[in-house]
Design an enzyme around this catalytic site. Sequence first.
Site, PDB file in Angstrom:
ATOM      1  N   PRO A  80       9.017  -0.308   5.239  1.00  0.00           N
ATOM      2  CA  PRO A  80       8.321   1.060   5.088  1.00  0.00           C
ATOM      3  C   PRO A  80       6.902   1.387   5.334  1.00  0.00           C
ATOM      4  O   PRO A  80       6.033   0.526   4.838  1.00  0.00           O
ATOM      5  CB  PRO A  80       8.886   1.366   3.782  1.00  0.00           C
ATOM      6  CG  PRO A  80      10.117   0.301   3.553  1.00  0.00           C
ATOM      7  CD  PRO A  80       9.525  -0.840   4.286  1.00  0.00           C
ATOM      8  N   CYS A  81       6.730   2.445   5.831  1.00  0.00           N
ATOM      9  CA  CYS A  81       5.229   3.004   6.262  1.00  0.00           C
ATOM     10  C   CYS A  81       4.437   3.733   5.177  1.00  0.00           C
ATOM     11  O   CYS A  81       3.029   3.512   5.131  1.00  0.00           O
ATOM     12  CB  CYS A  81       5.294   3.570   7.618  1.00  0.00           C
ATOM     13  SG  CYS A  81       6.153   2.641   9.101  1.00  0.00           S
ATOM     14  N   PRO A  82       5.274   4.391   4.489  1.00  0.00           N
ATOM     15  CA  PRO A  82       4.553   5.215   3.369  1.00  0.00           C
ATOM     16  C   PRO A  82       3.567   4.680   2.486  1.00  0.00           C
ATOM     17  O   PRO A  82       2.382   5.254   2.471  1.00  0.00           O
ATOM     18  CB  PRO A  82       5.635   5.749   2.675  1.00  0.00           C
ATOM     19  CG  PRO A  82       6.738   5.773   3.594  1.00  0.00           C
ATOM     20  CD  PRO A  82       6.806   4.687   4.323  1.00  0.00           C
ATOM     21  N   PHE A  84       1.265   2.685   3.437  1.00  0.00           N
ATOM     22  CA  PHE A  84      -0.088   2.357   4.140  1.00  0.00           C
ATOM     23  C   PHE A  84      -0.567   3.715   5.157  1.00  0.00           C
ATOM     24  O   PHE A  84      -1.549   3.645   5.569  1.00  0.00           O
ATOM     25  CB  PHE A  84       0.160   1.179   5.237  1.00  0.00           C
ATOM     26  CG  PHE A  84       0.802  -0.073   4.329  1.00  0.00           C
ATOM     27  CD1 PHE A  84       0.109  -0.898   3.610  1.00  0.00           C
ATOM     28  CD2 PHE A  84       1.853  -0.141   4.529  1.00  0.00           C
ATOM     29  CE1 PHE A  84       0.500  -1.900   2.895  1.00  0.00           C
ATOM     30  CE2 PHE A  84       2.582  -1.722   4.090  1.00  0.00           C
ATOM     31  CZ  PHE A  84       1.846  -2.096   3.094  1.00  0.00           C
TER      32      PHE A  84
END
Length: 420
Positions: A80-82, A84
């Site tokens: 998951p990206c959120p 960073f």
Amino acid sequence: MFDDKNNLNAVEICAGAGGQAIGLHHAGFSHSLAVELDSHAAQTLRDNTNWQVAEGDVADQAVWNPADYKGIDLLAGGVPCPPFSMAGKQLGSSDERDLFAWAVEQVDVVRPRALLLENVRGLASNRFSAYRQRVLDRLSEFGYVADWRILHSADYGVPQLRPRFVLIAMSPEDAVYFNWPEPQRSTTTVGTLLRDLMAENGWPHAEEWADLAAGIGPTLVGGSKKHGGADLGPSRAKLAWSKLAVDGRGVADSAPGPDAPHPSVLPPKLTIPMVARLQGWTDVHAWKFAGRKTAQYRQIGNAFPPPVAEALGRQIKAALLHEGLAHDLPELASDLHDPIYRTLSNANGFVSMEKLQAALVELSQASVEKRLAVLARDFDVEIKTSVNGTSYRLGEFKGFTGQADHDRHLYMSKHKSRIS
């Protein structure tokens, strides 16, 4: 239907709708397993491949057991990206969705010959210098040589800006054969790529639109189940799309028809097939996305472009097969990311402010204190004050690495249906 008959095997975590998987397949990897939380994305993988797909939380051993895949050639994923993302709060390890540190810990369980993890460019920022240093140090402890690099999708034939921060790790005997893929910038623009799709319903202005869309698009943003529907991103992205004669305020059900106005009067919206092609899916893939329009767009917008994954996969495969000439390890030996973290992590006890200042070129107490404040967002930092001054000791990493009592478990049980 994809039928893997390649010689090298991969396990992919947080596989999404298969963007990275397609690229790795074309590079020569067979998928022994793909793990994905989102039900629509998992169904997309089942509908288009003969791979084994495990649906559910990747950190739940009831979904899959990493130890069952010990010795796999490649462990890959786009966690998951959120945690960073620069568009978010950059909570890092304090974000219950963060799985990067957990994924790194699985390297010691799975013992793959190579690791490939990708994420947003925000992970490359100064905010996460200690986080990155910890990742590299952990991989070194496991016997791997690792490095990070920002790759731009437009350098691999995808007409999007879309920078991705990529981590590669290998054993030293394979790492000496690894080379990062060389940029292959093409002249493909949004207009040239999508001209035929814009014209498929008889729109007479497709050629003129293609001339107006003669540029590289901004990053497609898939969004999450919690925020946003099927549109092309935040206000800045929509403005960039408008300069390419694209209405980014939604996704159309079909291409413009013969009576649709000129793009200078009413710019067209993109369709699902158009955004898929912009993300690197081609007609050769014949990929069908499960779910309704918003679910399909989310899968595409959150994907790792197949051409970028293929370029990386080919270089990883070449290294694992020891193709080409061996070189010195610095090709995969990263520079020091955070000297304050390194100094504290190597110490047996408290470290004085003076020693921490010596670890920084700035030699400024204010600089050290600023770094310590950032460090404390991802680690417990103990402070001790005495007549001799202030000293510091690095405590536990706050992130999820598989702890049975971590807050992430409660978060997942409450919000699983909203996490993507």
